[in-house]
Design a protein around this motif. Structure first.
Motif, short mmCIF file in Angstrom:
data_model
loop_
_atom_site.label_atom_id
_atom_site.label_comp_id
_atom_site.label_asym_id
_atom_site.label_seq_id
_atom_site.Cartn_x
_atom_site.Cartn_y
_atom_site.Cartn_z
N VAL A 134 11.28 -5.58 -2.40
CA VAL A 134 10.44 -6.23 -1.41
C VAL A 134 9.43 -5.23 -0.84
O VAL A 134 9.79 -4.14 -0.40
CB VAL A 134 11.29 -6.82 -0.26
CG1 VAL A 134 10.39 -7.37 0.85
CG2 VAL A 134 12.19 -7.93 -0.80
N VAL A 135 8.17 -5.62 -0.87
CA VAL A 135 7.10 -4.87 -0.21
C VAL A 135 6.59 -5.74 0.93
O VAL A 135 6.09 -6.84 0.71
CB VAL A 135 5.94 -4.54 -1.18
CG1 VAL A 135 4.83 -3.80 -0.45
CG2 VAL A 135 6.46 -3.71 -2.36
N THR A 136 6.75 -5.25 2.15
CA THR A 136 6.43 -6.05 3.34
C THR A 136 5.10 -5.62 3.94
O THR A 136 4.82 -4.42 4.05
CB THR A 136 7.54 -5.90 4.39
OG1 THR A 136 8.78 -6.35 3.83
CG2 THR A 136 7.23 -6.73 5.63
N TYR A 137 4.32 -6.60 4.36
CA TYR A 137 3.03 -6.35 5.01
C TYR A 137 3.17 -6.78 6.46
O TYR A 137 3.39 -7.97 6.75
CB TYR A 137 1.91 -7.12 4.31
CG TYR A 137 1.68 -6.64 2.91
CD1 TYR A 137 0.60 -5.83 2.59
CD2 TYR A 137 2.58 -6.98 1.89
CE1 TYR A 137 0.41 -5.37 1.29
CE2 TYR A 137 2.39 -6.52 0.59
CZ TYR A 137 1.31 -5.71 0.30
OH TYR A 137 1.13 -5.26 -0.98
N PHE A 140 0.49 3.34 6.30
CA PHE A 140 -0.69 2.78 6.94
C PHE A 140 -1.81 2.61 5.93
O PHE A 140 -2.08 3.49 5.11
CB PHE A 140 -1.18 3.68 8.07
CG PHE A 140 -2.58 3.37 8.54
CD1 PHE A 140 -2.86 2.15 9.15
CD2 PHE A 140 -3.62 4.27 8.35
CE1 PHE A 140 -4.15 1.84 9.57
CE2 PHE A 140 -4.90 3.97 8.77
CZ PHE A 140 -5.17 2.76 9.39
N THR A 141 -2.46 1.47 5.96
CA THR A 141 -3.70 1.28 5.24
C THR A 141 -4.61 0.37 6.06
O THR A 141 -4.14 -0.56 6.72
CB THR A 141 -3.47 0.66 3.84
OG1 THR A 141 -4.74 0.53 3.17
CG2 THR A 141 -2.85 -0.73 3.94
N ARG A 147 -5.27 2.44 -2.96
CA ARG A 147 -4.24 3.01 -2.08
C ARG A 147 -2.91 2.30 -2.30
O ARG A 147 -1.85 2.95 -2.36
CB ARG A 147 -4.69 2.90 -0.62
CG ARG A 147 -3.70 3.49 0.39
CD ARG A 147 -4.36 3.69 1.74
NE ARG A 147 -3.41 4.14 2.76
CZ ARG A 147 -2.93 5.36 2.87
NH1 ARG A 147 -3.30 6.28 2.00
NH2 ARG A 147 -2.10 5.68 3.83
N LEU A 148 -2.93 1.00 -2.42
CA LEU A 148 -1.70 0.25 -2.67
C LEU A 148 -1.13 0.61 -4.05
O LEU A 148 0.08 0.78 -4.21
CB LEU A 148 -1.97 -1.25 -2.59
CG LEU A 148 -2.31 -1.81 -1.21
CD1 LEU A 148 -2.65 -3.30 -1.33
CD2 LEU A 148 -1.16 -1.62 -0.23
N VAL A 183 6.90 -0.60 3.93
CA VAL A 183 6.30 -1.52 4.89
C VAL A 183 4.84 -1.12 5.07
O VAL A 183 4.55 -0.02 5.57
CB VAL A 183 7.03 -1.50 6.25
CG1 VAL A 183 6.38 -2.50 7.21
CG2 VAL A 183 8.51 -1.82 6.08
N ILE A 184 3.94 -1.97 4.64
CA ILE A 184 2.51 -1.70 4.77
C ILE A 184 2.07 -2.13 6.17
O ILE A 184 2.13 -3.31 6.52
CB ILE A 184 1.69 -2.49 3.72
CG1 ILE A 184 2.23 -2.24 2.31
CG2 ILE A 184 0.22 -2.14 3.83
CD1 ILE A 184 2.10 -0.83 1.82
N GLY A 185 1.64 -1.19 6.99
CA GLY A 185 1.17 -1.49 8.35
C GLY A 185 -0.34 -1.45 8.41
O GLY A 185 -0.97 -0.53 7.88
#
Length: 350
Positions: A103-106, A148-149, A340-341, A132-134
């Motif tokens: 799981v990749v969470t945004y 962070f992105t 970046r991702l 966790v992408i913030g």
């Protein structure tokens, strides 16, 4: 971490939901990574079959039924990786905790201020997510697995255009100073400040152009100010026209948000930056990552003076807009964010 098939789990993009704009943008960035291998799961579209149960499950009960349905949809996919966008993240993360999916969470909102029991929700999300992408630095710093992105924005759609052409397209006067506002009529977005400024600063030479999507909060004071603003020839319209023309047409955009905003950052802010539109905004921590790119006003009582002063400084506004556009090209484009991702996902795979 690039399997044969990856899934993006989201709620219907046609709904007027606060985080829809960021979801749509991240979805485009993910399609640049996975191409046709990305399978999009629209949980609201598939939840139509639940409507007959509406007479049994009402209010909060039906909401939790939808959440459970989203978990089942995530499990029913054959994707090794599930990108969790604007759905219920704590519940979806359970399948990651059990090792059933990667799981990749945004995370688009700052949990401590917009969610009850945020520590529990943070722990669940953390445990069940590979990363966790913030979308802000303070969001990503909440998580040990945080990354962070800047959120992506369409820099080809939101870009500087000839102001005269944009005003002609919107039937706006070409020779006036135009101060704009884009967004819901909502005190949380500082619309009370916008209405007050339109009622006091509007004149034959200074026009306020308000393009709103919907009405959330409308107080008596706001109504009275809007009546005065209309007498001063303010232009108020339901946002039916292409919003990117509004950014091109105005001299300054108002975004007087002072408290934490549910979507961080507000999509309006990054759209304006990409358009090269100077922004006068509040001291909200939801916009902290962009403080050097807009004119920050700490006290609501100071807006009239700040706006009046900057309108005579055309050179400063031009340089601010130019700097905003350069920042957007370097940090906010789909290509930059997708790279970046891609790098982050590749590191997880290795």
């Amino acid at each position: 971490m690039h399997p044969e098939k990856a899934c993006a789990l989201l709620r219907h993009l046609a709904l007027k939901e606060g985080q829809t704009a960021l979801t749509r943008s991240f979805l485009k960035a993910l399609k640049m990574i996975y191409g046709e291998k990305l399978y999009v799961v629209d949980t609201v579209e598939h939840a139509i079959s639940l409507r007959p149960l509406g007479f049994i499950f009402k209010g909060e009960s039906f909401k939790y039924l939808l959440y459970a349905f989203e978990v089942m949809k995530a499990l029913s996919t054959h994707c090794e990786v599930v990108h969790v966008l604007n759905v219920n993240k704590p519940l979806i993360s359970i399948i990651g905790s059990l090792g059933l999916r990667n799981v990749v969470t945004y995370q688009f909102s700052y949990l401590p201020e917009v969610h009850a029991y945020w520590r529990i929700k943070r722990a669940l999300i953390e445990k069940g997510s590979r990363v966790v992408i913030g979308t802000s630095k303070r969001i990503s710093e909440l998580f040990n697995k945080g990354l962070f992105t800047y959120p992506p924005v369409d820099v080809e759609l939101f870009k500087p255009r000839d102001k005269r052409i944009a005003r002609l397209a919107l039937n706006l006067p070409s020779d006036k100073v135009i101060i704009g506002y884009v967004g819901d009529i909502d005190i949380g977005r500082g619309f009370d400040v916008v209405a007050r400024l339109a009622a006091t600063l509007g004149s034959s030479d200074v026009k306020f152009f308000i393009a709103y999507q919907r009405i959330d909060t409308l107080t008596k004071n706001i109504v009275d100010d809007l009546k005065r603003a209309l007498r001063r020839r303010a232009l108020i319209m339901r946002r039916a026209t292409p919003v990117w023309y509004v950014y091109n047409a105005v001299d300054v955009l108002l975004l007087p948000i002072h408290k934490t905003y549910p979507t961080e950052p507000p999509a309006t802010l990054i759209e304006a930056l990409a358009s090269g539109t100077p922004v006068v905004g509040g001291a909200s921590l939801s916009m902290k990552d962009y403080e050097s790119l807009y004119i920050r006003v700490d006290d609501c009582d100071d807006y009239a003076e700040v706006v009046s002063n900057i309108m005579v400084n055309k050179e400063f506004l031009h340089e601010l807009g130019k700097r905003s556009r350069e920042f957007a090209l370097e940090n906010l484009s789909y290509q930059v964010v997708s790279r970046r991702l891609y790098d982050a996902l590749s590191k997880l795979s290795s």
